[in-house]
Structure formats: C-alpha cells, structure tokens
Motif scaffolding. Structure first.
Motif, PDB file in Angstrom:
ATOM      1  N   PRO A  68      35.297  40.263  50.065  1.00 55.37           N
ATOM      2  CA  PRO A  68      35.615  39.245  49.054  1.00 55.37           C
ATOM      3  C   PRO A  68      34.981  39.516  47.685  1.00 55.37           C
ATOM      4  N   SER A  69      33.836  40.180  47.654  1.00 52.34           N
ATOM      5  CA  SER A  69      33.188  40.459  46.372  1.00 52.34           C
ATOM      6  C   SER A  69      33.758  41.694  45.675  1.00 52.34           C
ATOM      7  N   GLN A  70      34.617  42.457  46.358  1.00 57.69           N
ATOM      8  CA  GLN A  70      35.113  43.711  45.788  1.00 57.69           C
ATOM      9  C   GLN A  70      36.610  43.717  45.530  1.00 57.69           C
ATOM     10  N   VAL A  71      37.289  42.618  45.762  1.00 54.32           N
ATOM     11  CA  VAL A  71      38.736  42.591  45.555  1.00 54.32           C
ATOM     12  C   VAL A  71      39.064  41.828  44.285  1.00 54.32           C
ATOM     13  N   SER A  72      40.321  41.895  43.862  1.00 53.75           N
ATOM     14  CA  SER A  72      40.722  41.195  42.652  1.00 53.75           C
ATOM     15  C   SER A  72      40.730  39.688  42.888  1.00 53.75           C
ATOM     16  N   ALA A  74      43.000  37.518  42.650  1.00 55.75           N
ATOM     17  CA  ALA A  74      44.163  36.978  43.363  1.00 55.75           C
ATOM     18  C   ALA A  74      44.019  37.112  44.876  1.00 55.75           C
ATOM     19  N   VAL A  75      43.219  38.045  45.339  1.00 57.18           N
ATOM     20  CA  VAL A  75      43.106  38.322  46.765  1.00 57.18           C
ATOM     21  C   VAL A  75      41.840  37.704  47.377  1.00 57.18           C
ATOM     22  N   VAL A  76      40.930  37.201  46.571  1.00 54.50           N
ATOM     23  CA  VAL A  76      39.666  36.663  47.073  1.00 54.50           C
ATOM     24  C   VAL A  76      39.869  35.553  48.103  1.00 54.50           C
ATOM     25  N   PRO A  77      40.757  34.569  47.859  1.00 56.78           N
ATOM     26  CA  PRO A  77      40.909  33.514  48.874  1.00 56.78           C
ATOM     27  C   PRO A  77      41.358  34.034  50.239  1.00 56.78           C
ATOM     28  N   SER A  78      42.274  34.986  50.252  1.00 60.84           N
ATOM     29  CA  SER A  78      42.729  35.503  51.543  1.00 60.84           C
ATOM     30  C   SER A  78      41.638  36.341  52.219  1.00 60.84           C
ATOM     31  N   ALA A  79      40.831  37.057  51.445  1.00 64.15           N
ATOM     32  CA  ALA A  79      39.731  37.829  52.032  1.00 64.15           C
ATOM     33  C   ALA A  79      38.671  36.896  52.606  1.00 64.15           C
ATOM     34  N   ALA A  84      36.301  34.184  57.391  1.00 63.33           N
ATOM     35  CA  ALA A  84      35.983  32.928  58.073  1.00 63.33           C
ATOM     36  C   ALA A  84      36.666  32.849  59.436  1.00 63.33           C
ATOM     37  N   MET A  85      37.903  33.306  59.516  1.00 65.37           N
ATOM     38  CA  MET A  85      38.612  33.266  60.798  1.00 65.37           C
ATOM     39  C   MET A  85      37.984  34.225  61.812  1.00 65.37           C
ATOM     40  N   ILE A  86      37.614  35.407  61.379  1.00 66.40           N
ATOM     41  CA  ILE A  86      36.980  36.371  62.283  1.00 66.40           C
ATOM     42  C   ILE A  86      35.642  35.829  62.764  1.00 66.40           C
TER      43      ILE A  86
END
Length: 98
Positions: A68-72, A74-79, A84-86
């Motif tokens: 989550p700290s290394q993605v753009s 737009a993708v942070v919520p899905s990361a 959280a699911m894992i």
C-alpha cells in the motif's frame, strides 16, 4: 530474507508502545475480574497476534511489488483491502484452530 523480516518486526515493535500498554492494562483487568480465565485469554490473544503477524508477512512476501505504501494513489484502497482480507482470514483461521 529472514533478516528483512526480523528488521520489519523490530521496527513495528518499537512504534506500538501504546498498544502494548493497553494490552497489559486489559490483561490486568481480566486477571482482577476473573483470574481463572487469564490462561485462556492469553492463549487466544497470542493466537490472534500470531495470525496477524503471519498474515502481514504473507501479504508482504506474496505481494511485495504492490504494498500500500508503494503503489499509486488510485490503487491504495484495493491494496489495503487485500491486506486486510488476507490478515483477517488468517487470524480467523488461527483462532478457530483450522
């Protein structure tokens, strides 16, 4: 690779002193209310903590390229949702004894 995991755990441990203090206070409260359940409480808390740590490490190792700290932005919520699911699936599995 184990050095990297150990360094990450040590850094996280030094940041969460309030959580440690709250944990000790809650354990003291459980002991004060009903000392007989303290052993079961400690066992369940340790299983949940172990599950959270294992879930975090599995997510970090499998999806090292998409933290989550290394993605753009737009993708942070899905990361974050993926992590959280894992973590929650592993915590539930470990605490239920699966």
């Amino acid at each position: 690779m184990l050095d990297k995991i150990a360094d990450g755990l040590l850094n996280a441990a030094s940041r969460h002193w309030q959580l440690k203090l709250a944990t000790v206070a809650l354990l003291a409260l459980v002991w004060w209310i009903n000392p007989a359940t303290l052993e079961t409480t400690i066992n369940k808390l340790s299983l949940a903590t172990l599950g959270a740590l294992v879930g975090y490490q599995i997510d970090a190792l499998v999806f090292g390229y998409a933290r989550p700290s290394q993605v753009s932005e737009a993708v942070v919520p899905s990361a974050m949702l993926r992590r959280a699911m894992i973590m929650s699936a592993i915590v539930i599995g470990v605490t239920l004894g699966v």
